[in-house]
Enzyme design. Sequence first.
Site, PDB file in Angstrom:
ATOM      1  N   HIS A  74       0.894  -1.241  -0.106  1.00 52.33           N
ATOM      2  CA  HIS A  74       0.062   0.137  -0.083  1.00 52.33           C
ATOM      3  C   HIS A  74       0.808   1.200  -0.125  1.00 52.33           C
ATOM      4  CE1 HIS A  74       0.447  -0.048   4.618  1.00 52.33           C
ATOM      5  NE2 HIS A  74       0.104   1.354   4.304  1.00 52.33           N
ATOM      6  N   ASP A 105       0.093  -7.520   1.653  1.00 51.84           N
ATOM      7  CA  ASP A 105       0.514  -6.051   1.585  1.00 51.84           C
ATOM      8  C   ASP A 105       2.058  -6.068   1.825  1.00 51.84           C
ATOM      9  OD1 ASP A 105       0.422  -3.448   2.049  1.00 51.84           O
ATOM     10  OD2 ASP A 105      -0.113  -3.240   4.359  1.00 51.84           O
ATOM     11  N   GLY A 185       3.443   6.690   8.042  1.00 51.18           N
ATOM     12  CA  GLY A 185       4.758   7.093   7.545  1.00 51.18           C
ATOM     13  C   GLY A 185       5.755   5.699   7.912  1.00 51.18           C
ATOM     14  N   ASN A 186       5.439   5.093   9.087  1.00 48.25           N
ATOM     15  CA  ASN A 186       6.180   3.857   9.268  1.00 48.25           C
ATOM     16  C   ASN A 186       5.909   2.715   8.599  1.00 48.25           C
ATOM     17  OD1 ASN A 186       6.494   4.841  12.817  1.00 48.25           O
ATOM     18  ND2 ASN A 186       8.280   4.125  11.665  1.00 48.25           N
ATOM     19  N   SER A 187       4.877   2.661   7.642  1.00 49.68           N
ATOM     20  CA  SER A 187       4.415   1.688   7.032  1.00 49.68           C
ATOM     21  C   SER A 187       5.453   1.059   5.965  1.00 49.68           C
ATOM     22  CB  SER A 187       2.990   1.951   6.315  1.00 49.68           C
ATOM     23  OG  SER A 187       2.021   1.898   7.206  1.00 49.68           O
ATOM     24  N   LEU A 244      -6.277 -24.302   0.344  1.00 50.12           N
ATOM     25  CA  LEU A 244      -6.112 -25.786   0.221  1.00 50.12           C
ATOM     26  C   LEU A 244      -7.413 -26.379  -0.565  1.00 50.12           C
ATOM     27  CD1 LEU A 244      -5.089 -28.484   1.712  1.00 50.12           C
ATOM     28  CD2 LEU A 244      -6.761 -28.325   3.454  1.00 50.12           C
ATOM     29  N   GLY A 245      -8.267 -25.435  -0.905  1.00 51.56           N
ATOM     30  CA  GLY A 245      -9.313 -25.980  -1.568  1.00 51.56           C
ATOM     31  C   GLY A 245     -10.405 -26.740  -0.530  1.00 51.56           C
ATOM     32  N   THR A 247     -12.751 -25.892   3.156  1.00 51.29           N
ATOM     33  CA  THR A 247     -13.194 -25.232   4.259  1.00 51.29           C
ATOM     34  C   THR A 247     -13.162 -25.864   5.539  1.00 51.29           C
ATOM     35  OG1 THR A 247     -15.479 -25.369   3.785  1.00 51.29           O
ATOM     36  CG2 THR A 247     -14.523 -23.555   2.798  1.00 51.29           C
TER      37      THR A 247
END
Length: 578
Positions: A74, A105, A185-187, A244-245, A247
């Site tokens: 981001h 991210d 700003g640390n991101s 995994l395909g 649930t």
Amino acid sequence: MTVKWIRCALGFLCLPMLQALNAAETDVLKAQQARVEVVQKVATSVVAIFSADGNGGGSGVLISADGYALSNYHVTSACGDFMKCGLNDGKLYDAVIVGIDPTGDVAVLKLLGRDDFPHATLGDSDALAVGDWTYAMGNPFLLATDFQPTVTAGIVSGLHRYQYPAGTLLEYTDCIQVDTSINPGNSGGPLFNAAGELVGINGRISVEKRGRVNVGAGYSISINQIKHFLDHLKGGHVVDHATLGATVRTGADRIVLIDSILEQSDAYRRGLREDDELVAFAGRPIGSVNQYKNILGIYPKGWSLPLVYRRDGKKQEIVVELRALHRASELKQPATPKAPRPQPKGKKGPEGPDGEGPATAKLPEEKLPDEYKKLFVKKTGYANYYFNQQEQQRVLRGLDSLQSWKAVSGKWKLTGKTVANEDFLLTMSETKLGLLLPNRPGLQPLENGADFLDEPPGSGGLLAALQQLKLLLTNGPEVFTEFLYVGSQPLDGRGASVDVLLTRKGGVETLWYFRKADATFVGFDSSLGTDVDACEIRFLQFGDFAGKKFPSRFTIRHGDADFATFDVLTMEAGEPAT
């Protein structure tokens, strides 16, 4: 008793206490000096990231001398294909995007202009314990106009945290929670352990309902998760995470059960079924649905990993190939995520990773050098195809010892024995492929656009697979309709790490494996379609045949069964083309 004697007695009694206080003070000063030295050392690797026009920014960290750096997706997605990066030497460097992970991210970029950048040492985030000291570094609020990073210290508050998706993609799984102050700003900046090793990339914070000030809960993406994706990212990909395909649900006694499973998934083909108890995955025990999601979320699509399940009281272990979590079109969503999920009234929630720092930063006006423009190649499905091309060439050097096969056309003939002492004869001409093997013969025509078949039956298409090998050795990658570098993964789910190349031609998809430690060509998998078991060939030994190196012993496996192990005794090949 004289006053002098009393003073001497008191001095004698207090001496150990004074010595202890002096020793404690010395220890504190030593610890302080060690901390200062660690911070000074790692500060050289911290990157202040800006868009080329100074509009917005964030943080990052260098991880190699040739300029590769990590940040948040981001952050870089708002900065464009080329960006500006400042280091604590006060200098500003050009940088180019390399690869992105919109789900996790994470982004990889490459700083340009040097081959001796200071860089961080990658640590082991699994070795962290709650209470360990950590340092967060970066450029919060873009305060450091001279690019000297801001440093904050704190402790690990929690491990294996799960943060719900922000928008439709961003999802923090198995992340590190710290009370180390992390602010806008640390991101993208680094989280270091007390030894100065990089253990995470800072990304999200919990904030007051009004304002955007950290209230003591920050979240970092673990470096061990990033390691799984790093080679994919350095290959210029828009990477995807895995599913995994199947649930899962919580059953009686809080065990984790398979709730539903796709019949076309590899897990289903390996024998996993509804209501099986999930015991362990990727070597880690499964005690809850949340724990399962945390573990699954740190792996890329296409990896094969061990899974243990229990049925009727009996444990069984399988190795399953993971499927893609998203459709390719989903990974093309806009960079800016949706607002965070609303929190219950009166509660504080995690900040969505957006709007880092002030709107602009004042940067020198410098035009991007022309020689850098070639470092970005746009291609559908990639963040930067240029870097995939570079990785292709690097891995292909693993075939250098087999260059004598280049342009050797005509008929190939191999004879030998299987480990079961069966004689075999393999012929490969321009019009057909054939295998004579007791009880398992095979014939594959090549003329008139014939489809590749499972020949010999039950092998997964051994003849088609060997034809791909012949094409690669004699013609190189140019003969295939598609050729790319995938990334790296553990061979067969448990083995050494291998670099992976992918080719497609005539309906056959092949993954080629090269051991990362020494670039040795160790085998390949060829598939005749989607969601079918591949023909898996692994090289055990190479031999010399008339001055040419070729696999002299290799195994063939399909699904859950070993098809054969071939020992090649003789090999004849056509004359080089003129």
